[in-house]
Design a protein around this motif. Structure first.
Motif, PDB file in Angstrom:
ATOM      1  N   PRO A 198      35.797  38.803  15.079  1.00  0.00           N
ATOM      2  CA  PRO A 198      35.355  37.436  15.379  1.00  0.00           C
ATOM      3  C   PRO A 198      35.605  37.029  16.826  1.00  0.00           C
ATOM      4  CG  PRO A 198      37.464  37.351  14.296  1.00  0.00           C
ATOM      5  CD  PRO A 198      37.080  38.807  14.387  1.00  0.00           C
ATOM      6  N   CYS A 199      34.910  37.642  17.752  1.00  0.00           N
ATOM      7  CA  CYS A 199      34.993  37.227  19.148  1.00  0.00           C
ATOM      8  C   CYS A 199      33.604  37.341  19.750  1.00  0.00           C
ATOM      9  CB  CYS A 199      36.010  38.061  19.925  1.00  0.00           C
ATOM     10  SG  CYS A 199      35.509  39.759  20.250  1.00  0.00           S
ATOM     11  N   SER A 200      33.432  36.791  20.930  1.00  0.00           N
ATOM     12  CA  SER A 200      32.119  36.893  21.559  1.00  0.00           C
ATOM     13  C   SER A 200      31.869  38.337  21.981  1.00  0.00           C
ATOM     14  CB  SER A 200      32.031  35.964  22.767  1.00  0.00           C
ATOM     15  OG  SER A 200      32.806  36.468  23.833  1.00  0.00           O
ATOM     16  N   GLU A 201      30.611  38.663  22.088  1.00  0.00           N
ATOM     17  CA  GLU A 201      30.253  40.023  22.493  1.00  0.00           C
ATOM     18  C   GLU A 201      30.709  40.308  23.923  1.00  0.00           C
ATOM     19  OE1 GLU A 201      26.444  43.002  22.193  1.00  0.00           O
ATOM     20  OE2 GLU A 201      26.207  40.903  21.687  1.00  0.00           O
ATOM     21  N   ASP A 202      30.696  39.287  24.775  1.00  0.00           N
ATOM     22  CA  ASP A 202      31.151  39.457  26.161  1.00  0.00           C
ATOM     23  C   ASP A 202      32.629  39.849  26.212  1.00  0.00           C
ATOM     24  OD1 ASP A 202      28.649  38.842  27.184  1.00  0.00           O
ATOM     25  OD2 ASP A 202      29.121  36.713  27.413  1.00  0.00           O
ATOM     26  N   ILE A 203      33.447  39.179  25.429  1.00  0.00           N
ATOM     27  CA  ILE A 203      34.881  39.503  25.393  1.00  0.00           C
ATOM     28  C   ILE A 203      35.086  40.920  24.870  1.00  0.00           C
ATOM     29  CG2 ILE A 203      37.062  38.961  24.230  1.00  0.00           C
ATOM     30  CD1 ILE A 203      36.249  36.005  24.396  1.00  0.00           C
ATOM     31  N   PHE A 204      34.363  41.276  23.804  1.00  0.00           N
ATOM     32  CA  PHE A 204      34.472  42.621  23.243  1.00  0.00           C
ATOM     33  C   PHE A 204      34.095  43.668  24.286  1.00  0.00           C
ATOM     34  CE2 PHE A 204      32.657  46.289  21.037  1.00  0.00           C
ATOM     35  CZ  PHE A 204      33.702  46.617  20.188  1.00  0.00           C
ATOM     36  N   ASN A 205      32.997  43.435  24.998  1.00  0.00           N
ATOM     37  CA  ASN A 205      32.554  44.390  26.023  1.00  0.00           C
ATOM     38  C   ASN A 205      33.551  44.472  27.178  1.00  0.00           C
ATOM     39  OD1 ASN A 205      30.218  45.130  24.650  1.00  0.00           O
ATOM     40  ND2 ASN A 205      29.022  43.496  25.581  1.00  0.00           N
ATOM     41  N   ASP A 206      34.140  43.340  27.558  1.00  0.00           N
ATOM     42  CA  ASP A 206      35.145  43.353  28.625  1.00  0.00           C
ATOM     43  C   ASP A 206      36.363  44.184  28.224  1.00  0.00           C
ATOM     44  OD1 ASP A 206      33.587  41.787  30.278  1.00  0.00           O
ATOM     45  OD2 ASP A 206      34.657  39.918  29.830  1.00  0.00           O
ATOM     46  N   ILE A 207      36.811  43.972  27.007  1.00  0.00           N
ATOM     47  CA  ILE A 207      38.006  44.679  26.529  1.00  0.00           C
ATOM     48  C   ILE A 207      37.725  46.176  26.400  1.00  0.00           C
ATOM     49  CG2 ILE A 207      39.521  45.002  24.523  1.00  0.00           C
ATOM     50  CD1 ILE A 207      39.420  41.938  24.179  1.00  0.00           C
ATOM     51  N   THR A 208      36.619  46.531  25.759  1.00  0.00           N
ATOM     52  CA  THR A 208      36.343  47.953  25.526  1.00  0.00           C
ATOM     53  C   THR A 208      35.927  48.692  26.795  1.00  0.00           C
ATOM     54  OG1 THR A 208      34.090  47.431  24.819  1.00  0.00           O
ATOM     55  CG2 THR A 208      35.764  47.646  23.089  1.00  0.00           C
ATOM     56  N   SER A 209      35.423  47.978  27.791  1.00  0.00           N
ATOM     57  CA  SER A 209      35.068  48.646  29.044  1.00  0.00           C
ATOM     58  C   SER A 209      36.308  49.127  29.802  1.00  0.00           C
ATOM     59  CB  SER A 209      34.230  47.739  29.919  1.00  0.00           C
ATOM     60  OG  SER A 209      34.998  46.655  30.403  1.00  0.00           O
ATOM     61  N   GLN A 210      37.458  48.569  29.497  1.00  0.00           N
ATOM     62  CA  GLN A 210      38.709  48.978  30.144  1.00  0.00           C
ATOM     63  C   GLN A 210      39.214  50.309  29.609  1.00  0.00           C
ATOM     64  OE1 GLN A 210      41.418  45.756  29.520  1.00  0.00           O
ATOM     65  NE2 GLN A 210      40.084  44.260  30.521  1.00  0.00           N
ATOM     66  N   PHE A 211      38.711  50.734  28.444  1.00  0.00           N
ATOM     67  CA  PHE A 211      39.201  51.959  27.819  1.00  0.00           C
ATOM     68  C   PHE A 211      38.618  53.221  28.440  1.00  0.00           C
ATOM     69  CE2 PHE A 211      39.371  49.323  23.675  1.00  0.00           C
ATOM     70  CZ  PHE A 211      40.465  48.626  24.144  1.00  0.00           C
ATOM     71  N   ASN A 212      37.514  53.115  29.116  1.00  0.00           N
ATOM     72  CA  ASN A 212      36.840  54.307  29.636  1.00  0.00           C
ATOM     73  C   ASN A 212      37.373  54.720  30.974  1.00  0.00           C
ATOM     74  OD1 ASN A 212      35.250  54.348  27.367  1.00  0.00           O
ATOM     75  ND2 ASN A 212      33.727  53.024  28.261  1.00  0.00           N
TER      76      ASN A 212
END
Length: 98
Positions: free
Chosen positions: A84-98
Motif C-alpha cells: 500500500p504505497c504509491s508506485e513512485d515510492i516503490f520505484n524509488d526504494i527498489t531502484s536503490q537495490f540495483n
C-alpha cells in the motif's frame, strides 16, 4: 425448439468467455520467472511488478512488507501480495537495490 438452442449457444459463449479469463490468469501467474515473485503496488489502481526474491533481504523492502501486513494482514484484495504505497515510492526504494 429454437428457444432451447439459442439458450445453449448463449451458455456456450458465456462458458468460453469465463474459460478465457482463467487462461489469462494462468498465463499471468506462469509468466513469473524462477527466483522472482509478483507484488501489486499503488494506492488507488494497483500495478503488478515482478521483483527478485533477493529484495526480501533488503531492510527497506521489509518495511514495505510490514506496511502491507499492517494494512491487509494476510487477506490481500488482489489475491497476491499488495503493497500500500504509491508506485513512485516503490520505484524509488527498489531502484536503490540495483
Amino acid at each position: 425448439m429454437a428457444f432451447g438452442l439459442t439458450g445453449f449457444v448463449q451458455g456456450k459463449k458465456a462458458l468460453r468467455r469465463s474459460l478465457s479469463g482463467i487462461k489469462e490468469a494462468t498465463l499471468k501467474s506462469s509468466s513469473i520467472p524462477k527466483g522472482y515473485f509478483a507484488v501489486y503496488v499503488g494506492e488507488d489502481q494497483k500495478k503488478r511488478h515482478v521483483v527478485p526474491l533477493s529484495y526480501l533481504n533488503e531492510p527497506s523492502f521489509q518495511d514495505l512488507l510490514s506496511m502491507a501486513e499492517e494494512e491487509f494482514g494476510y487477506e490481500h484484495p488482489m489475491g497476491g501480495l499488495t503493497i500500500p504505497c504509491s508506485e513512485d515510492i516503490f520505484n524509488d526504494i527498489t531502484s536503490q537495490f540495483n
